[in-house]
Structure formats: C-alpha cells, structure tokens
Design an enzyme around this catalytic site. Structure first.
Site, short mmCIF file in Angstrom:
data_model
loop_
_atom_site.label_atom_id
_atom_site.label_comp_id
_atom_site.label_asym_id
_atom_site.label_seq_id
_atom_site.Cartn_x
_atom_site.Cartn_y
_atom_site.Cartn_z
N GLY A 13 26.51 6.11 46.67
CA GLY A 13 27.11 7.36 46.17
C GLY A 13 27.63 7.22 44.75
O GLY A 13 27.66 6.12 44.18
N ARG A 14 28.06 8.35 44.19
CA ARG A 14 28.57 8.34 42.80
C ARG A 14 29.75 7.39 42.66
O ARG A 14 29.82 6.59 41.74
CB ARG A 14 28.99 9.78 42.40
N LYS A 37 24.13 4.73 55.58
CA LYS A 37 23.58 5.38 56.77
C LYS A 37 22.09 5.09 56.92
O LYS A 37 21.47 5.55 57.86
CB LYS A 37 23.89 6.87 56.76
N GLY A 92 39.17 6.42 49.48
CA GLY A 92 39.14 7.42 48.42
C GLY A 92 38.59 8.73 48.94
O GLY A 92 38.78 9.79 48.34
N THR A 94 38.07 12.14 50.54
CA THR A 94 39.04 13.22 50.71
C THR A 94 38.64 14.11 51.89
O THR A 94 37.57 13.96 52.46
CB THR A 94 39.15 14.05 49.42
N ALA A 118 44.13 7.39 49.14
CA ALA A 118 44.51 7.92 47.82
C ALA A 118 43.60 9.08 47.43
O ALA A 118 42.43 8.86 47.13
CB ALA A 118 44.42 6.81 46.78
N ASN A 120 43.46 10.58 44.78
CA ASN A 120 42.95 10.39 43.42
C ASN A 120 43.39 9.02 42.90
O ASN A 120 44.57 8.71 42.90
CB ASN A 120 43.46 11.49 42.49
N HIS A 148 35.63 20.96 39.81
CA HIS A 148 34.80 19.80 40.14
C HIS A 148 33.32 20.11 40.00
O HIS A 148 32.93 21.28 40.00
CB HIS A 148 35.08 19.33 41.57
N LYS A 152 30.38 18.59 45.31
CA LYS A 152 31.56 18.27 46.11
C LYS A 152 31.56 19.03 47.43
O LYS A 152 31.28 20.24 47.46
CB LYS A 152 32.83 18.58 45.31
N GLY A 158 41.16 16.97 47.42
CA GLY A 158 42.29 16.19 47.91
C GLY A 158 43.42 16.18 46.90
O GLY A 158 44.60 16.23 47.27
N1 LIG Z 1 40.12 9.21 45.56
C1 LIG Z 1 39.43 9.39 44.42
O1 LIG Z 1 39.91 9.06 43.31
C2 LIG Z 1 38.07 9.99 44.47
C3 LIG Z 1 37.60 10.41 45.66
N2 LIG Z 1 36.34 10.93 45.76
C4 LIG Z 1 35.90 11.24 47.10
O2 LIG Z 1 35.04 10.18 47.51
C5 LIG Z 1 34.05 10.69 48.40
C6 LIG Z 1 32.68 10.32 47.87
O3 LIG Z 1 32.45 11.01 46.67
P1 LIG Z 1 31.08 10.84 45.87
O4 LIG Z 1 30.82 9.41 45.60
O5 LIG Z 1 31.13 11.79 44.74
O6 LIG Z 1 30.04 11.38 46.97
P2 LIG Z 1 28.51 10.98 47.16
O7 LIG Z 1 27.90 12.06 47.99
O8 LIG Z 1 27.90 10.65 45.84
O9 LIG Z 1 28.60 9.63 48.02
C7 LIG Z 1 28.85 9.56 49.38
C8 LIG Z 1 27.93 8.49 49.94
O10 LIG Z 1 28.24 8.28 51.32
C9 LIG Z 1 27.01 8.13 52.00
N3 LIG Z 1 27.16 8.32 53.43
C10 LIG Z 1 27.05 9.45 54.16
N4 LIG Z 1 27.21 9.19 55.47
C11 LIG Z 1 27.40 7.85 55.56
C12 LIG Z 1 27.59 6.96 56.65
N5 LIG Z 1 27.59 7.39 57.92
N6 LIG Z 1 27.77 5.65 56.38
C13 LIG Z 1 27.77 5.20 55.13
N7 LIG Z 1 27.55 5.98 54.04
C14 LIG Z 1 27.38 7.29 54.28
C15 LIG Z 1 26.11 9.15 51.34
O11 LIG Z 1 24.74 8.94 51.62
P3 LIG Z 1 23.69 10.18 51.46
O12 LIG Z 1 23.79 10.59 50.02
O13 LIG Z 1 22.38 9.58 51.82
O14 LIG Z 1 24.15 11.25 52.40
C16 LIG Z 1 26.45 8.88 49.88
O15 LIG Z 1 25.69 7.81 49.36
C17 LIG Z 1 34.32 12.19 48.51
O16 LIG Z 1 35.11 12.43 49.65
C18 LIG Z 1 35.12 12.51 47.26
O17 LIG Z 1 35.96 13.61 47.41
C19 LIG Z 1 35.54 11.06 44.67
C20 LIG Z 1 35.98 10.70 43.44
C21 LIG Z 1 37.29 10.13 43.23
O1 LIG Z 2 34.80 14.64 44.82
C1 LIG Z 2 35.24 14.25 43.70
O2 LIG Z 2 34.51 14.10 42.73
C2 LIG Z 2 36.68 13.96 43.59
N1 LIG Z 2 37.40 14.00 44.66
C3 LIG Z 2 38.78 13.71 44.75
C4 LIG Z 2 39.54 14.95 45.20
O3 LIG Z 2 39.06 15.64 46.11
O4 LIG Z 2 40.62 15.21 44.69
C5 LIG Z 2 39.34 13.07 43.51
C6 LIG Z 2 38.74 13.57 42.23
O5 LIG Z 2 39.25 14.83 41.97
C7 LIG Z 2 37.22 13.55 42.29
#
Ligand SMILES: NC(=O)C1=CN([C@@H]2O[C@H](COP(=O)(O)OP(=O)(O)OC[C@H]3O[C@@H](n4cnc5c(N)ncnc54)[C@H](OP(=O)(O)O)[C@@H]3O)[C@@H](O)[C@H]2O)C=CC1
Ligand SMILES: O=C(O)C1=N[C@H](C(=O)O)C[C@H](O)C1
Length: 259
Positions: A13-14, A37, A92, A94, A118, A120, A148, A152, A158
């Site tokens: 993922g990102r 997955k 991380g 949300t 967390a 964020n 965003h 998302k 979150g």
């Molecule tokens: N706390 C923080 O500071 C931040 C939090 N976030 C949060 O982090 C989360 C991920 O964001 P982001 O990276 O942008 O999302 P992405 O969709 O890019 O990444 C999520 C990844 O999880 C994978 N995935 C899905 N199901 C499973 C599973 N059962 N087992 C393992 N992996 C799985 C997805 O695979 P596939 O693509 O094949 O479905 C994908 O590669 C979100 O909830 C976002 O809100 C994001 C940025 C900052």
């Molecule tokens: O999905 C995102 O990208 C992000 N998710 C987190 C949130 O839901 O607050 C943190 C950040 O904003 C990026």
C-alpha cells in the site's frame, strides 16, 4: 540498541511501502515478515516471507511489533490477533470506532503489553490538533475541513475525528449556526459530532490536509496542516515502534507520547 522485530501488514500500500523502507533503513529495526492478502509464502522484495494468515505469521516469526496499514475492517482483526499473540500493535489504519478502542484497550491491559493507535503519525498534524484544542477554549465555534486523495475509504478521516474529540474535551457540546437552519441539499453542513461539523473533501492530487476554522466576533482563526507525501508520517511511525516496546497499555493518539 536492542533489535525490534517487526511485521508489516499492507506492505504494497501507499503507507505500507514507506513503512517497509523505514524499517529496512533503521539500524535497530528488523523486518521479520509481511502480511498481505495475496502471494502467501512468496518472498517479499527477496527478503522476508509473505503471510496471508496473520496468526500463522505471528506464531512462526514471533515478532515484537505489528505495524498495521491496511483497511478499517482488516486493521481491527489484525490488531486483536496481534494482542492475543503477545505482539505489540502500532496501528496507522483509521476507521476504528469507540467500542473497538475499548475492546482493544481491555485486551492490551489483560495481556500487559503496549499498543499504539495513531490516527495521524505526522508531527505537524499532531501539533495542529493540539493547537486546535488550545484555540477552542477561546473560540467555541469551529468547523473542521479535512481534504484527502480520492482513494481514501473512510470519511471523515481519523484525524478529523480525533481533532473533534480533542476540541470536545475543552468545549463540550454546542449547537452551531442558526437554530432553525435547514439543509436543502443533504450533507451540505457536513457530518456532525457533538455539535462539531466535519467536512470531507476527496480529490485526486491531494494527499492529506486539514484546516480547523474558528469563528468569533469579527474574526476567524485558521489552523492548517498539509502532508505532501507519505514520508511525512514516518518519524511518527518510528517513534511509535520504539515507544510501544516500553508501555503496557493502549495509547490512542500520538499527542499522548510526544513531549
Ligand atoms: N495514521 C496515519 O498517519 C496514516 C494513516 N493512514 C491510514 O492507513 C491505511 C492505509 O492507507 P493507504 O496506505 O493509503 O492505503 P492503501 O490502499 O494504499 O494500502 C492498504 C493495503 O492493505 C492491503 N490489504 C487489504 N486487505 C489486506 C489483508 N487482509 N491483509 C493484508 N493487507 C491487506 C491492500 O491490498 P489491495 O490494494 O490489494 O487491496 C493495500 O495494499 C488507511 O486506513 C489510512 O487511513 C494513511 C496515511 C497516514
Ligand atoms: O488515508 C490517508 O491518506 C490518511 N489517513 C489518516 C486519517 O484518516 O486521518 C491520516 C492522514 O490524514 C492520511
């Protein structure tokens, strides 16, 4: 410094990709495995095994920490399983509800191990939330606009929810706007939580941005944070991994661990 063995869920993922880079570049972190997955048993980046079954992963690799960056539903399951297996979660992901946090806190306490959830990890975003909480003492009328990227899944973010919770701690519930206001288009006033309106914008080109807008007599105050890339979150992930090893309860929000 003692090595911390880490498993990352969501490595493609990102955020997951950045987290893999962080772990590989940090001397006292070791990437033990990843949970994805797909591609069960394959080598991830020629380094570690990919598991699709988190329980099997925890049993076979005995990591210290799980970093979860997946989806709301999957993240909750992984966090619970990690705690049950004595693995400290740094989450991380949300989209967790209050009842999820309560259940996970209870489990962490039963197991006597740390967990960090967390919304964020960016230090600037944490400061934005803290400043918003300070400002709400003087400006009780406030609206949150979170913006965003359009991939998302959860709305509001979150961070938006956490900001509202922190403002609520000092301001309490308050009805804002005209007492008789009516939406002529549903959702025009955004989502409302304890009288705090949260507006969610989703557009290509955005990463993660939030503005907290306060209004008073003849004046407004804007507190804004922008993340332009996912590297902005990584110092918070590193701090969380180091901190989760030293605590024995669940901490919700990075503001509770940064000085
Ligand atoms: N706390 C923080 O500071 C931040 C939090 N976030 C949060 O982090 C989360 C991920 O964001 P982001 O990276 O942008 O999302 P992405 O969709 O890019 O990444 C999520 C990844 O999880 C994978 N995935 C899905 N199901 C499973 C599973 N059962 N087992 C393992 N992996 C799985 C997805 O695979 P596939 O693509 O094949 O479905 C994908 O590669 C979100 O909830 C976002 O809100 C994001 C940025 C900052
Ligand atoms: O999905 C995102 O990208 C992000 N998710 C987190 C949130 O839901 O607050 C943190 C950040 O904003 C990026």
């Amino acid at each position: 410094m003692e090595q911390i063995k880490i498993v990352i869920a969501g490595p493609r993922g990102r955020m997951g990709q950045e987290a893999v880079k962080l772990v590989n570049e940090t001397e006292h972190f070791t990437l033990s495995a990843v949970i994805d997955k797909i591609n069960d048993g394959e080598w991830f980046q020629d380094q570690v095994r990919t598991y699709t079954n988190p329980e099997q992963c925890f049993a076979e690799t005995s990591p210290d920490v799980l970093i979860d960056l997946t989806t709301p539903e999957v993240g909750k399951i992984h966090t619970k399983l990690a705690l049950e297996h004595g693995v400290r979660p740094v989450v991380g992901t949300t989209g967790f509800q209050e009842e999820d946090l309560q259940e996970l806190r209870k489990l962490a306490e039963e197991k006597g191990i740390g967990a960090i959830i967390a919304p964020n990890f960016a230090i600037g975003a944490v400061l934005m939330m803290k400043f918003a909480k300070m400002a709400a003492r003087y400006f009780p009328d406030v609206e949150i606009i979170e913006m965003h990227h359009d991939k998302k899944l959860d709305a509001p973010s979150g961070t938006g929810i956490k900001t509202a919770e922190m403002i609520y701690e000092v301001r309490g519930n308050k009805k804002q706007g005209h007492p008789e206001e009516k939406e002529t288009i549903k959702g025009a006033r955004g989502g409302e939580w304890n009288g705090i309106h949260i507006h969610s914008v989703r557009l290509p080109g955005l990463v993660a941005h939030q503005e907290v807008l306060f209004g008073g007599d003849g004046q407004t105050l804007k507190i804004r944070h922008d993340s332009y890339n996912r590297a902005s979150f990584m110092s918070g992930v590193k701090l969380s991994v180091e901190t989760v090893m030293k605590i024995d309860t669940l901490v919700y929000g990075l503001e509770n661990i940064i000085e």
